[in-house]
Design a protein around this motif. Structure first.
Motif, PDB file in Angstrom:
ATOM      1  N   GLN A   1       0.880  -1.164   0.000  1.00 24.36           N
ATOM      2  CA  GLN A   1       0.000   0.000   0.000  1.00 24.36           C
ATOM      3  C   GLN A   1       0.914   1.210   0.000  1.00 24.36           C
ATOM      4  OE1 GLN A   1      -3.257   0.367   2.812  1.00 24.36           O
ATOM      5  NE2 GLN A   1      -3.012   2.592   2.830  1.00 24.36           N
TER       6      GLN A   1
ATOM      7  N   LYS B   1      -8.862  -7.307   9.329  1.00 23.53           N
ATOM      8  CA  LYS B   1      -9.838  -7.994   8.477  1.00 23.53           C
ATOM      9  C   LYS B   1      -9.196  -9.181   7.749  1.00 23.53           C
ATOM     10  CE  LYS B   1     -13.121  -7.130   4.743  1.00 23.53           C
ATOM     11  NZ  LYS B   1     -13.657  -6.150   3.811  1.00 23.53           N
ATOM     12  N   ASP B   2      -7.995  -8.965   7.211  1.00 22.84           N
ATOM     13  CA  ASP B   2      -7.278 -10.049   6.527  1.00 22.84           C
ATOM     14  C   ASP B   2      -6.969 -11.193   7.487  1.00 22.84           C
ATOM     15  OD1 ASP B   2      -7.363  -8.516   4.228  1.00 22.84           O
ATOM     16  OD2 ASP B   2      -5.224  -7.984   4.272  1.00 22.84           O
TER      17      ASP B   2
ATOM     18  N   LYS C   1      -7.475  -3.019   7.719  1.00 19.50           N
ATOM     19  CA  LYS C   1      -7.323  -4.017   6.658  1.00 19.50           C
ATOM     20  C   LYS C   1      -6.558  -5.235   7.169  1.00 19.50           C
ATOM     21  CE  LYS C   1      -5.770  -4.671   1.886  1.00 19.50           C
ATOM     22  NZ  LYS C   1      -5.314  -6.017   2.109  1.00 19.50           N
TER      23      LYS C   1
END
Length: 112
Positions: free
Chosen positions: A64, A100-101, A97
Motif C-alpha cells: 500500500q 480484516k485479513d 485491513k
C-alpha cells in the motif's frame, strides 16, 4: 536501518543489493508493506520511496503506497493543513485491513 536506507545503497552501507535479493523471500513469507511518504519530504526523497514500492511490487510483495501531497518528513507531527489527521486515517485504514485479513485467514483455517 530502515528499508529505504538499505534499498538506497550508497551512503547507508551499500546493502541495496542484499535487500533486493531478499525481496522474493518477503513475498513468499506473505509480507505486506505500507509506504507513506510526504511529497515535500526533503529527508527521504519521494522518488526513492516510489522506487522501493516498485521493487517490492515487482518481487510480489503486496504494497500500500500513500503519497501525502501536503506532508513533509514526519506527517504524524504536522498539524497544518490537516496532515496529521490524514496520516492517522491512513494508519487506521492499514490496521483495519490487516485485522480484516487476519480474521478472514483464521476463518478459512477453521473451515479447512
Amino acid at each position: 536501518q530502515g528499508l529505504l536506507q538499505l534499498f538506497r545503497s550508497g551512503s547507508f552501507g551499500g546493502d541495496g543489493d542484499r535487500l533486493r535479493g531478499a525481496m522474493p523471500s518477503f513475498a513468499q513469507a506473505g509480507t505486506k508493506a505500507a509506504i507513506v511518504i510526504g511529497s515535500k519530504d526533503k529527508t527521504t526523497p519521494p522518488r526513492l520511496a516510489a522506487a522501493l514500492r516498485d521493487a517490492l511490487v515487482d518481487a510480489g510483495v503486496e504494497v500500500q503506497y500513500d503519497l501525502m501531497p501536503a506532508a513533509a518528513h514526519l506527517p504524524m507531527e504536522e498539524e497544518a493543513g490537516g496532515v496529521r489527521v490524514a496520516f492517522e486515517q491512513i494508519v487506521v485504514g492499514i490496521v483495519a485491513k490487516a485485522v480484516k485479513d487476519q480474521e478472514a485467514a483464521e476463518a478459512a483455517a477453521a473451515v479447512a
